[in-house]
Design a protein around this motif. Structure first.
Motif, PDB file in Angstrom:
ATOM      1  N   ASP A  46      23.430  14.091  -2.520  1.00 51.88           N
ATOM      2  CA  ASP A  46      22.996  12.763  -2.909  1.00 51.88           C
ATOM      3  C   ASP A  46      21.964  12.196  -1.948  1.00 51.88           C
ATOM      4  O   ASP A  46      21.260  11.256  -2.269  1.00 51.88           O
ATOM      5  N   SER A  47      21.903  12.743  -0.735  1.00 52.18           N
ATOM      6  CA  SER A  47      20.968  12.211   0.245  1.00 52.18           C
ATOM      7  C   SER A  47      19.692  13.039   0.274  1.00 52.18           C
ATOM      8  O   SER A  47      19.229  13.470   1.313  1.00 52.18           O
ATOM      9  N   ALA A  48      19.142  13.291  -0.906  1.00 54.97           N
ATOM     10  CA  ALA A  48      17.957  14.142  -1.017  1.00 54.97           C
ATOM     11  C   ALA A  48      16.741  13.443  -0.429  1.00 54.97           C
ATOM     12  O   ALA A  48      16.652  12.229  -0.385  1.00 54.97           O
ATOM     13  N   ASP A  49      15.771  14.244   0.043  1.00 59.50           N
ATOM     14  CA  ASP A  49      14.549  13.668   0.567  1.00 59.50           C
ATOM     15  C   ASP A  49      13.504  13.630  -0.536  1.00 59.50           C
ATOM     16  O   ASP A  49      13.762  13.959  -1.690  1.00 59.50           O
ATOM     17  N   LEU A  50      12.287  13.197  -0.182  1.00 62.39           N
ATOM     18  CA  LEU A  50      11.246  13.042  -1.187  1.00 62.39           C
ATOM     19  C   LEU A  50      10.868  14.362  -1.837  1.00 62.39           C
ATOM     20  O   LEU A  50      10.485  14.396  -3.002  1.00 62.39           O
ATOM     21  N   ARG A  51      10.983  15.468  -1.085  1.00 60.08           N
ATOM     22  CA  ARG A  51      10.586  16.768  -1.643  1.00 60.08           C
ATOM     23  C   ARG A  51      11.623  17.296  -2.612  1.00 60.08           C
ATOM     24  O   ARG A  51      11.300  17.893  -3.621  1.00 60.08           O
TER      25      ARG A  51
ATOM     26  N   SER B 172      -0.363  19.150   2.521  1.00 57.65           N
ATOM     27  CA  SER B 172      -0.723  19.498   1.142  1.00 57.65           C
ATOM     28  C   SER B 172       0.294  18.962   0.134  1.00 57.65           C
ATOM     29  O   SER B 172      -0.066  18.587  -0.981  1.00 57.65           O
ATOM     30  N   GLU B 173       1.578  18.912   0.523  1.00 53.52           N
ATOM     31  CA  GLU B 173       2.595  18.361  -0.367  1.00 53.52           C
ATOM     32  C   GLU B 173       2.454  16.851  -0.509  1.00 53.52           C
ATOM     33  O   GLU B 173       2.763  16.282  -1.561  1.00 53.52           O
ATOM     34  N   GLY B 174       1.971  16.184   0.536  1.00 55.22           N
ATOM     35  CA  GLY B 174       1.874  14.732   0.511  1.00 55.22           C
ATOM     36  C   GLY B 174       0.654  14.201  -0.202  1.00 55.22           C
ATOM     37  O   GLY B 174       0.659  13.052  -0.663  1.00 55.22           O
ATOM     38  N   VAL B 175      -0.404  15.021  -0.327  1.00 51.47           N
ATOM     39  CA  VAL B 175      -1.653  14.555  -0.938  1.00 51.47           C
ATOM     40  C   VAL B 175      -1.459  14.026  -2.361  1.00 51.47           C
ATOM     41  O   VAL B 175      -1.953  12.936  -2.688  1.00 51.47           O
ATOM     42  N   PRO B 176      -0.763  14.739  -3.271  1.00 48.98           N
ATOM     43  CA  PRO B 176      -0.588  14.190  -4.628  1.00 48.98           C
ATOM     44  C   PRO B 176       0.131  12.846  -4.634  1.00 48.98           C
ATOM     45  O   PRO B 176      -0.208  11.955  -5.436  1.00 48.98           O
ATOM     46  N   TYR B 177       1.114  12.668  -3.756  1.00 52.65           N
ATOM     47  CA  TYR B 177       1.823  11.394  -3.675  1.00 52.65           C
ATOM     48  C   TYR B 177       0.890  10.285  -3.187  1.00 52.65           C
ATOM     49  O   TYR B 177       0.955   9.143  -3.650  1.00 52.65           O
ATOM     50  N   LEU B 178       0.016  10.618  -2.238  1.00 56.91           N
ATOM     51  CA  LEU B 178      -0.921   9.636  -1.712  1.00 56.91           C
ATOM     52  C   LEU B 178      -1.906   9.193  -2.797  1.00 56.91           C
ATOM     53  O   LEU B 178      -2.216   7.992  -2.924  1.00 56.91           O
ATOM     54  N   ILE B 179      -2.377  10.147  -3.582  1.00 58.82           N
ATOM     55  CA  ILE B 179      -3.285   9.810  -4.692  1.00 58.82           C
ATOM     56  C   ILE B 179      -2.557   8.969  -5.728  1.00 58.82           C
ATOM     57  O   ILE B 179      -3.112   7.987  -6.251  1.00 58.82           O
ATOM     58  N   LEU B 180      -1.307   9.326  -6.037  1.00 65.94           N
ATOM     59  CA  LEU B 180      -0.509   8.544  -6.980  1.00 65.94           C
ATOM     60  C   LEU B 180      -0.352   7.106  -6.493  1.00 65.94           C
ATOM     61  O   LEU B 180      -0.487   6.157  -7.277  1.00 65.94           O
TER      62      LEU B 180
ATOM     63  N   ALA C 239      12.551  10.680  -7.932  1.00 63.57           N
ATOM     64  CA  ALA C 239      12.794   9.521  -7.069  1.00 63.57           C
ATOM     65  C   ALA C 239      11.596   9.269  -6.163  1.00 63.57           C
ATOM     66  O   ALA C 239      11.206   8.114  -5.933  1.00 63.57           O
ATOM     67  N   GLY C 240      10.992  10.344  -5.657  1.00 64.23           N
ATOM     68  CA  GLY C 240       9.814  10.205  -4.811  1.00 64.23           C
ATOM     69  C   GLY C 240       8.645   9.589  -5.562  1.00 64.23           C
ATOM     70  O   GLY C 240       7.942   8.719  -5.044  1.00 64.23           O
ATOM     71  N   ILE C 241       8.444  10.025  -6.803  1.00 67.98           N
ATOM     72  CA  ILE C 241       7.359   9.492  -7.631  1.00 67.98           C
ATOM     73  C   ILE C 241       7.570   8.010  -7.902  1.00 67.98           C
ATOM     74  O   ILE C 241       6.644   7.191  -7.793  1.00 67.98           O
ATOM     75  N   ILE C 242       8.801   7.640  -8.255  1.00 66.95           N
ATOM     76  CA  ILE C 242       9.108   6.237  -8.554  1.00 66.95           C
ATOM     77  C   ILE C 242       8.903   5.369  -7.312  1.00 66.95           C
ATOM     78  O   ILE C 242       8.321   4.279  -7.378  1.00 66.95           O
ATOM     79  N   LEU C 243       9.391   5.851  -6.164  1.00 64.36           N
ATOM     80  CA  LEU C 243       9.249   5.092  -4.919  1.00 64.36           C
ATOM     81  C   LEU C 243       7.787   4.871  -4.572  1.00 64.36           C
ATOM     82  O   LEU C 243       7.365   3.740  -4.277  1.00 64.36           O
ATOM     83  N   VAL C 244       6.996   5.936  -4.591  1.00 62.89           N
ATOM     84  CA  VAL C 244       5.588   5.845  -4.198  1.00 62.89           C
ATOM     85  C   VAL C 244       4.791   4.995  -5.194  1.00 62.89           C
ATOM     86  O   VAL C 244       3.991   4.136  -4.793  1.00 62.89           O
ATOM     87  N   ALA C 245       5.012   5.202  -6.496  1.00 60.64           N
ATOM     88  CA  ALA C 245       4.290   4.435  -7.517  1.00 60.64           C
ATOM     89  C   ALA C 245       4.636   2.948  -7.441  1.00 60.64           C
ATOM     90  O   ALA C 245       3.751   2.088  -7.537  1.00 60.64           O
ATOM     91  N   SER C 246       5.913   2.642  -7.262  1.00 59.32           N
ATOM     92  CA  SER C 246       6.339   1.242  -7.180  1.00 59.32           C
ATOM     93  C   SER C 246       5.746   0.558  -5.957  1.00 59.32           C
ATOM     94  O   SER C 246       5.275  -0.592  -6.036  1.00 59.32           O
TER      95      SER C 246
END
Length: 385
Positions: free
Chosen positions: A155-160, A321-329, A165-172
């Protein structure tokens, strides 16, 4: 003290920590041979994958080094995933061998089924795993069941590991940060200036040029900050600093809101408004683009609390490289309000009406932004601790 060396991408070798001196495999060893070697002695050795640019990894490594010192007869292999596609491939292959649907790091493999994935499982269970290996209790499938990850870890998953959940957090976060009166005001003044003399089409294109420039500047600035943090290996300290900045900015916003002062403590400096005004009056496509860059330059240091907090999370939980798509989002959602205003004005909404609404609700917006900033800042600090 045993030094943990990063794995060299050119020879795909893992650093072996044991009672013998540190050794590494030769450059003629293929990934297939390495994988077979790992599987052949997995029952009596420990294999660890980590990234030298991952704060969670950096925090678990000293404890694992200490266990290596205490149990020198246990072979321990370390594979640094940073800038190493070979080691990443090896991780995926080993994960498949252990019947894992998803692999993340830091991660520890041993025995027939033992997998400790993440900082908490490794920190809490690695000592008992080494002890069991030392006593010859591993391999034993029944005995190894005690280390099957419990729900608290899942339940304590990270963004990866929890991509939705990572997409929702970053987009919000991007959308909330985008509700920014400073960028709104400049865009509105630009559109008002354009509507007095130009067609609706030019109003639309100029608004899009301005918005794209803001997006481009914020994205490039974010990539620059994230690359510096990743290369320095100081993501933990940056995250704590970003969290403190976000909390401080949140308190300032709340105080401004309660004072009901039309002037914001966190806004574009008054000294820069003359420069901005000149480009607004020009109202050309190139000036609209330059205006967006200038606004981004002056706005980021004053109102970048949420952005810095998100960058700190991405830097501590992911590779660059994993963080770039989230940053663009994040930045797509950050400029979404600017796009909505531009299209609304193009379709007939008066920019003066938008400006009056901005002035009417700016106190409430500051209060909401302050609460959000404090919440995000506390979350970032808590995440790291």
């Amino acid at each position: 003290m045993i030094l943990v060396l990063p794995v060299c991408a050119e020879n795909n070798s893992g650093t072996t920590l044991s009672a013998d001196p540190i050794t590494s495999t030769g450059s003629n060893v293929t990934p297939e041979d390495l994988f077979k070697d790992l599987i052949s002695d997995a029952n009596t050795s420990v294999t660890i994958f980590y990234s030298s640019r991952c704060s969670s990894c950096v925090r678990v490594l000293p404890g694992l080094e200490n266990l290596s010192d205490r149990y020198p007869e246990i072979k321990v292999r370390y594979y640094d995933l940073y800038n190493s596609t070979e080691n990443l491939t090896l991780l995926y292959e080993l994960g498949a061998q252990y019947h894992m649907h998803y692999v993340s790091y830091p991660i520890l493999f041993t025995g027939d089924t033992v997998v400790l994935s993440g900082m908490a499982p490794i920190t809490e269970n690695s000592e008992s795993v080494f002890e069991a290996l030392d006593k010859g209790l591993i391999p034993d499938i029944e005995y190894e069941k005690r280390w099957i990850e419990e729900d608290e870890y899942k339940d304590s998953a990270d963004l990866r590991s929890d991509i939705p959940a990572g997409i929702i957090l970053v987009a919000s976060a991007g959308l909330l940060d985008g509700i920014n009166p400073c960028a709104f005001a400049v865009l509105i003044f630009l559109l008002i200036s354009l509507m007095a003399t130009d067609s609706g089409k030019k109003v639309l294109i100029s608004g899009l040029f301005y918005t794209f420039a803001v997006f481009l500047f914020y994205t490039l600035a974010g990539l620059g900050i994230m690359s510096i943090v990743n290369l320095s290996g100081l993501s933990f300290y940056f995250s704590i600093l970003a969290g403190i900045i976000a909390i401080t900015a949140g308190l300032v916003n709340i105080i401004d809101s309660l004072r009901n002062d039309p002037r914001s403590s966190l806004s574009i400096p008054a000294s820069s408004k003359g420069i901005i005004g000149k480009f607004v009056k020009r109202a050309t496509l190139p000036s609209s683009f330059i205006l967006g860059i200038i606004v981004g330059m002056f706005e980021l240091p004053c109102t970048g609390g949420i952005y810095l907090a998100i960058i700190s999370l991405l830097s501590s939980e992911m590779t660059f490289s994993e963080g770039v798509p989230y940053l663009i989002l994040y930045n797509i959602f950050f400029v979404m309000p600017l796009l909505l205003i531009t299209f609304a004005v193009f379709l007939g909404l008066s920019p003066k009406f938008v400006d009056s609404a901005r002035l009417r609700y700016r106190g409430k917006v500051r209060l909401i932004m302050g609460i959000v900033l404090i919440a995000i800042g506390i979350f970032v600090v808590w995440w790291q601790i």
